[in-house]
Scaffold this active site. Structure first.
Site, PDB file in Angstrom:
ATOM      1  CE  LYS A  52      31.398  43.341  41.538  1.00 54.69           C
ATOM      2  NZ  LYS A  52      31.257  42.863  40.121  1.00 54.69           N
ATOM      3  CB  SER A 127      34.764  43.261  38.479  1.00 59.12           C
ATOM      4  OG  SER A 127      33.433  43.259  38.365  1.00 59.12           O
ATOM      5  CB  SER A 151      32.090  41.039  36.437  1.00 62.69           C
ATOM      6  OG  SER A 151      33.170  41.525  35.846  1.00 62.69           O
TER       7      SER A 151
HETATM    8  N1  GLN Z   1      36.021  42.565  32.378  1.00 65.09           N
HETATM    9  C1  GLN Z   1      35.166  43.324  31.879  1.00 65.09           C
HETATM   10  C2  GLN Z   1      35.613  44.521  32.056  1.00 65.09           C
HETATM   11  O1  GLN Z   1      36.428  45.137  32.353  1.00 65.09           O
HETATM   12  C3  GLN Z   1      33.980  42.902  32.559  1.00 65.09           C
HETATM   13  C4  GLN Z   1      33.909  43.407  33.810  1.00 65.09           C
HETATM   14  C5  GLN Z   1      32.231  43.269  34.153  1.00 65.09           C
HETATM   15  O2  GLN Z   1      31.604  42.258  33.919  1.00 65.09           O
HETATM   16  N2  GLN Z   1      31.790  44.015  35.372  1.00 65.09           N
HETATM   17  O3  GLN Z   1      34.952  45.570  31.486  1.00 65.09           O
END
Ligand code: GLN
Length: 455
Positions: A52, A127, A151
């Protein structure tokens, strides 16, 4: 070479990788071959992995999905990258992600949306959407993700993969670009619990460079995965089913076909010898609002480092220092990141701190207490990972609250710091559905075993 060729062929459609450097990857593969020739048996020798783009990797462009870091080449390795190098893994490239990991669809990336390989009109989740799409399309055998509110688990669910968010503190955050430091945790995304266990063996470990890293004896996360299991391998396992997910009225909050697959998976667990008990997590309903105070508050602080002075984008034209900061940040950050910085600065500001930030921290404690009570009754908690399957690109982009609710089942786990997994549990109307498994602190090995017995 095989993976690089497959990436070259399919990545233009999927947009899963944002940075590729075949020469670098092949040099690492050659180095692995040389190590093998000396008889060395490093655990991941020659295994290609997708990383990532939130992990700093020396000599690799590291963008975090942002225009702010579009041309940032990291001068150092994150601990996770260092550990993979030592284990002999080969970095195949850096995967696309929501900008600064803020999102549930990968649509906030400066480098454009990632397509879900199951249906390219749909999102892969976020994400860690690039990592999920890369593994689902077999562009990599496994990948890393990070999970601040879901995410790793949500994109794993939407792409039919197995993903694990470890207990907070198990994997070092050093060199992992910070979003919300008290919630961020890295973990593996792969095709099976067994592969996740192999990756976690390399990723986990104490690191003096991360003050929240936990010092514990090293564990072999594959130790409970032996294949000589008895006919009822999970006899004695108690699965907690939260009323807040499975109550008659609460079920309506989840897509019916996804819920049907989750029910079937739980029936399969009973057939493996597990018992189910009802548990209750009453503060769970406050997890999304609490998270959207705490995570933006921490993000607003973490992102203050992107000021155009030290690294990353700097506005080409400005009058004075303040103007340089303002223009740099106006140009460098996308809309969702700006929204979070504004919310975070607001809830931390004098006069609002008590009303929002302190209250959210109290709720966080209640959520952790709920889990502690539930784990007196059961060994693992199960439920859906995501309230629906992969949605269409653009479907939720205009409505941030709809997007935030994609993580309704995952966020409480981060607030409590617990380990959580998503495993595939069949198709709902032709798209992957995910079953979420939540364990007690440092219960990763058991969680992986429970996942493995179903797979
Ligand atoms: N979807 C959540 C956010 O937008 C979690 C994102 C994540 O876990 N990095 O903050």
């Amino acid at each position: 070479q095989t993976y690089l060729e497959r990436i070259a062929r399919l990545n233009p459609q999927l947009n899963a990788f944002v940075t590729l450097d075949a020469a670098k990857s092949l040099a690492q593969a050659a180095a692995a071959d040389a190590r093998r020739a000396t008889g060395e048996a490093a655990p991941l020798l020659g295994i290609p992995l997708a990383q990532k783009d939130i992990f700093c990797a020396q000599g690799w462009r590291t963008t975090c999905g942002s225009h702010m870091l579009e041309n940032f080449v990291s001068p150092y390795d994150a601990t996770v990258i260092e550990r993979f190098d030592a284990a002999g893994a080969v970095n195949l490239g850096k995967t696309n992600m929501d900008e600064f990991a803020m999102g549930s669809s990968n649509e906030t990336s400066y480098f454009g949306a990632v397509k879900n390989p199951w249906d390219t009109a749909r999102v892969p989740g976020g994400s860690s959407g690039g990592s999920a799409a890369a593994v689902a399309a077999r562009l990599a055998p496994a990948a890393t993700g990070t999970d601040t509110g879901g995410s790793i688990r949500q994109p794993a669910a939407l792409c039919g993969l197995t993903g694990l968010k470890p207990t907070y503190g198990v994997v070092s955050r050093w060199g992992m670009i910070a979003f919300a430091s008290s919630l961020d945790q890295a973990g593996p995304m792969a095709r099976s619990a067994e592969d996740c266990a192999l990756l976690l063996n390399t990723m986990a470990g104490f690191d003096t460079r991360d003050s929240t890293s936990v010092e514990r004896p090293a564990e072999d996360y594959t130790r409970l995965l032996a294949d000589d299991a008895p006919a009822k391998p999970l006899a004695g396992l108690k699965i907690g089913l939260p009323r807040e997910f499975f109550g008659e009225a609460e079920r309506a909050g989840c897509d019916a076909a996804v819920m049907a697959r989750v029910d079937e998976a739980i029936a399969a667990y009973r057939a493996l010898g597990a018992e189910t008990v009802e548990v209750s997590l009453p503060a769970m309903q406050l997890s999304v609002p609490a998270y959207y105070v705490i995570a933006p508050a921490e993000a607003s602080s973490n992102l203050s480092r992107f000021d155009g002075v030290r690294y990353g984008h700097r506005a080409p034209e400005y009058t004075d220092l303040d103007d340089m900061y303002a223009k740099t940040r106006a140009q460098g950050f996308g809309a969702e990141v700006k929204r979070r910085i504004l919310i975070g600065s607001y809830v931390l500001s004098h006069g609002y701190y008590d009303a929002y930030y302190r209250q959210a921290q109290r709720i966080r404690r209640l959520i952790a207490d709920d889990f502690a009570r539930a784990f007196k009754e059961c060994d693992v908690i199960m439920g859906p990972t995501s309230p629906g399957t992969a949605f269409r690109i653009g479907e939720k982009a205009a409505d941030p609250v709809q997007m935030y609710l994609s993580d309704i089942y995952t966020i409480a786990v981060n607030l409590a710091g617990l380990p959580g997994m998503s495993i595939p549990c069949g198709l709902a109307d032709g798209l992957p559905a995910g079953l979420q498994l939540i364990g007690n602190y440092f219960g990763e090995a058991r969680l992986l075993e429970v996942a493995h017995r179903y797979q």
